[in-house]
Motif scaffolding. Structure first.
Motif, PDB file in Angstrom:
ATOM      1  N   MET A   8      23.524  88.588  12.779  1.00 26.49           N
ATOM      2  CA  MET A   8      22.336  88.204  12.046  1.00 26.49           C
ATOM      3  C   MET A   8      21.070  88.747  12.709  1.00 26.49           C
ATOM      4  SD  MET A   8      22.552  84.541  10.442  1.00 26.49           S
ATOM      5  CE  MET A   8      22.974  83.877  11.994  1.00 26.49           C
ATOM      6  N   LYS A   9      21.255  89.832  13.410  1.00 26.44           N
ATOM      7  CA  LYS A   9      20.071  90.398  14.034  1.00 26.44           C
ATOM      8  C   LYS A   9      19.110  90.853  12.942  1.00 26.44           C
ATOM      9  CE  LYS A   9      23.010  94.391  14.586  1.00 26.44           C
ATOM     10  NZ  LYS A   9      23.765  95.181  15.489  1.00 26.44           N
ATOM     11  N   PRO A  10      17.793  90.724  13.187  1.00 24.63           N
ATOM     12  CA  PRO A  10      16.844  91.167  12.180  1.00 24.63           C
ATOM     13  C   PRO A  10      17.040  92.657  11.923  1.00 24.63           C
ATOM     14  CG  PRO A  10      15.712  90.371  14.158  1.00 24.63           C
ATOM     15  CD  PRO A  10      17.156  90.190  14.378  1.00 24.63           C
ATOM     16  N   ASN A  11      16.732  93.100  10.747  1.00 26.71           N
ATOM     17  CA  ASN A  11      17.078  94.482  10.427  1.00 26.71           C
ATOM     18  C   ASN A  11      16.242  95.447  11.231  1.00 26.71           C
ATOM     19  OD1 ASN A  11      14.971  95.842   9.185  1.00 26.71           O
ATOM     20  ND2 ASN A  11      15.921  95.855   7.180  1.00 26.71           N
ATOM     21  N   ILE A  50      18.859  79.413   6.282  1.00 23.32           N
ATOM     22  CA  ILE A  50      17.731  78.889   7.066  1.00 23.32           C
ATOM     23  C   ILE A  50      17.364  79.886   8.173  1.00 23.32           C
ATOM     24  CG2 ILE A  50      17.109  77.114   8.777  1.00 23.32           C
ATOM     25  CD1 ILE A  50      18.725  75.113   7.006  1.00 23.32           C
ATOM     26  N   HIS A  51      18.400  80.395   8.846  1.00 24.76           N
ATOM     27  CA  HIS A  51      18.198  81.350   9.938  1.00 24.76           C
ATOM     28  C   HIS A  51      17.401  82.571   9.442  1.00 24.76           C
ATOM     29  CE1 HIS A  51      19.794  83.369  13.718  1.00 24.76           C
ATOM     30  NE2 HIS A  51      19.285  84.386  13.043  1.00 24.76           N
ATOM     31  N   GLU A  52      17.836  83.143   8.335  1.00 26.46           N
ATOM     32  CA  GLU A  52      17.151  84.340   7.828  1.00 26.46           C
ATOM     33  C   GLU A  52      15.749  83.997   7.325  1.00 26.46           C
ATOM     34  OE1 GLU A  52      18.257  86.981   8.773  1.00 26.46           O
ATOM     35  OE2 GLU A  52      20.323  86.380   9.204  1.00 26.46           O
ATOM     36  N   CYS A 107      13.812  81.747   8.533  1.00 21.92           N
ATOM     37  CA  CYS A 107      12.952  81.577   9.708  1.00 21.92           C
ATOM     38  C   CYS A 107      12.544  82.938  10.277  1.00 21.92           C
ATOM     39  CB  CYS A 107      13.654  80.735  10.775  1.00 21.92           C
ATOM     40  SG  CYS A 107      13.752  78.991  10.307  1.00 21.92           S
ATOM     41  N   HIS A 108      13.339  83.985  10.017  1.00 23.41           N
ATOM     42  CA  HIS A 108      12.949  85.339  10.440  1.00 23.41           C
ATOM     43  C   HIS A 108      11.758  85.857   9.621  1.00 23.41           C
ATOM     44  CE1 HIS A 108      15.632  86.262  13.623  1.00 23.41           C
ATOM     45  NE2 HIS A 108      16.745  86.259  12.915  1.00 23.41           N
ATOM     46  N   THR A 109      11.441  85.208   8.515  1.00 20.54           N
ATOM     47  CA  THR A 109      10.234  85.624   7.790  1.00 20.54           C
ATOM     48  C   THR A 109       8.991  85.222   8.590  1.00 20.54           C
ATOM     49  OG1 THR A 109      10.023  83.570   6.501  1.00 20.54           O
ATOM     50  CG2 THR A 109      11.347  85.326   5.510  1.00 20.54           C
ATOM     51  N   ASN A 115      12.375  87.701  15.600  1.00 14.75           N
ATOM     52  CA  ASN A 115      13.108  87.803  16.873  1.00 14.75           C
ATOM     53  C   ASN A 115      13.871  86.500  17.082  1.00 14.75           C
ATOM     54  OD1 ASN A 115      11.264  85.795  17.662  1.00 14.75           O
ATOM     55  ND2 ASN A 115       9.802  87.359  18.275  1.00 14.75           N
ATOM     56  N   HIS A 116      14.524  86.395  18.203  1.00 12.79           N
ATOM     57  CA  HIS A 116      15.238  85.154  18.522  1.00 12.79           C
ATOM     58  C   HIS A 116      14.550  84.452  19.693  1.00 12.79           C
ATOM     59  CE1 HIS A 116      18.710  87.209  16.371  1.00 12.79           C
ATOM     60  NE2 HIS A 116      18.363  86.182  15.626  1.00 12.79           N
ATOM     61  N   SER A 117      13.243  84.347  19.604  1.00  9.47           N
ATOM     62  CA  SER A 117      12.459  83.715  20.668  1.00  9.47           C
ATOM     63  C   SER A 117      12.644  82.190  20.625  1.00  9.47           C
ATOM     64  CB  SER A 117      10.983  84.040  20.463  1.00  9.47           C
ATOM     65  OG  SER A 117      10.579  83.584  19.185  1.00  9.47           O
ATOM     66  N   GLN A 145      10.376  80.074  20.058  1.00  9.02           N
ATOM     67  CA  GLN A 145       9.638  79.590  18.880  1.00  9.02           C
ATOM     68  C   GLN A 145      10.504  79.659  17.629  1.00  9.02           C
ATOM     69  OE1 GLN A 145       6.577  82.506  19.490  1.00  9.02           O
ATOM     70  NE2 GLN A 145       4.996  80.969  19.112  1.00  9.02           N
ATOM     71  N   PHE A 146      11.236  80.786  17.537  1.00 10.28           N
ATOM     72  CA  PHE A 146      12.123  80.960  16.389  1.00 10.28           C
ATOM     73  C   PHE A 146      13.147  79.832  16.320  1.00 10.28           C
ATOM     74  CE2 PHE A 146      16.341  82.398  15.002  1.00 10.28           C
ATOM     75  CZ  PHE A 146      16.076  82.706  13.671  1.00 10.28           C
ATOM     76  N   TRP A 147      13.820  79.578  17.462  1.00 13.64           N
ATOM     77  CA  TRP A 147      14.864  78.549  17.465  1.00 13.64           C
ATOM     78  C   TRP A 147      14.277  77.149  17.236  1.00 13.64           C
ATOM     79  CZ3 TRP A 147      19.289  80.195  16.237  1.00 13.64           C
ATOM     80  CH2 TRP A 147      19.780  81.416  16.702  1.00 13.64           C
TER      81      TRP A 147
HETATM   82 ZN   LIG Z   1      18.669  86.254  13.623  1.00 15.53          ZN
END
Ligand SMILES: [Zn+2]
Length: 254
Positions: free
Chosen positions: A1-4, A208-210, A212-214, A218-220, A222-224
């Protein structure tokens, strides 16, 4: 699920005697260096533009345990796929996300083509025509699944997006080997149709994960933190995704 990572500007292959083989990708979006491992690209080091290449071998050295563990997982996956006969056609489809178990009946007829008919009331698919053509049957089954995902997964994304108040630009259903979903900087979300085979709460977590990437590409931390606001159990579910490929049927792999 890494950001593109459409913005990647270069890839280099590196071989060092004592280290596992890896490729380096420079990304103008990456803020930090990160490692990823997949069947498609092997071990990949993604670095920001200004990152000093000379630090990479040491980084690989530090992450050896992680790399070894994940390489083992990939090999397990390959062994699992090889242990199943991908040439056999399925006689049922367990679509956990919809809580539906579909039965499949193959009806040989003189017709050269393949036809799929569905009977929703009894969750049954009837495939007729030249059903000895396994390749063609798989092709149409996959097409049927993609269409189903386009309806179900996309409308689910819409609902979840509304509920957590994180809008996106567009959504595309794709067929990817190891990615469940991705999100671009323009808030375009891609989702794997194989999500149909996962439990509803796991699918919701991927959405939800994707979404939140909006907000954070990244997977910082803050993201989590944002993810945990909408799914406090995200850690366990995210971990379970590593094993989830085991329930995706092998016949779907090319
Ligand atoms: Zn991700």
């Amino acid at each position: 699920m890494k950001p593109n990572s459409h913005n990647a500007i270069s890839t280099t292959s590196v071989k060092d005697h004592d280290l596992p083989a890896y490729t380096v990708r420079i990304s103008d979006r990456a803020k930090y260096v990160s490692l990823s491992l997949s069947m498609e690209t092997g071990l990949e080091v993604v670095i920001p533009c200004n990152y000093d290449h000379r630090k990479i071998p040491e980084l690989i050295q530090q992450k050896r345990e992680w790399i070894a563990r994940n390489q083992r997982k990939l090999h397990e996956r390959e062994a699992f796929l090889q242990s199943q006969d991908p040439h056999l056609l399925p006689d049922s489809l367990n679509l956990r996300s919809l809580q539906q178990q579909w039965q499949i009946e193959y009806i040989p007829t003189a017709s050269k083509g393949i036809q799929i008919k569905e009977n929703k009331s009894i969750s049954k698919l009837m495939i007729s025509g030249n059903v000895n053509d396994i390749h063609a049957c798989k092709f149409f089954l996959k097409k049927w699944l993609m269409k189903l995902a386009e309806g179900h997964i996309c409308s689910r994304l819409k609902q979840v997006s509304k509920r957590i108040n994180l809008p996106y630009n567009s959504v595309t259903i794709r067929s990817q080997k190891t990615l469940w979903g991705s999100c671009s900087g323009k808030k375009n979300i891609s989702l794997n149709y194989k999500l149909l085979f996962l439990e509803p709460h796991v699918v919701d977590y991927v959405l939800i994960h994707e979404l939140c990437h909006t907000v954070y590409m990244n997977h910082s931390d803050q993201f989590w933190r944002l993810v945990s606001k909408f799914q406090p159990q995200y850690k366990e579910i995210d971990k379970s995704l590593n094993q989830a490929w085991k329930i995706v049927p092998a016949w779907l792999e090319p």
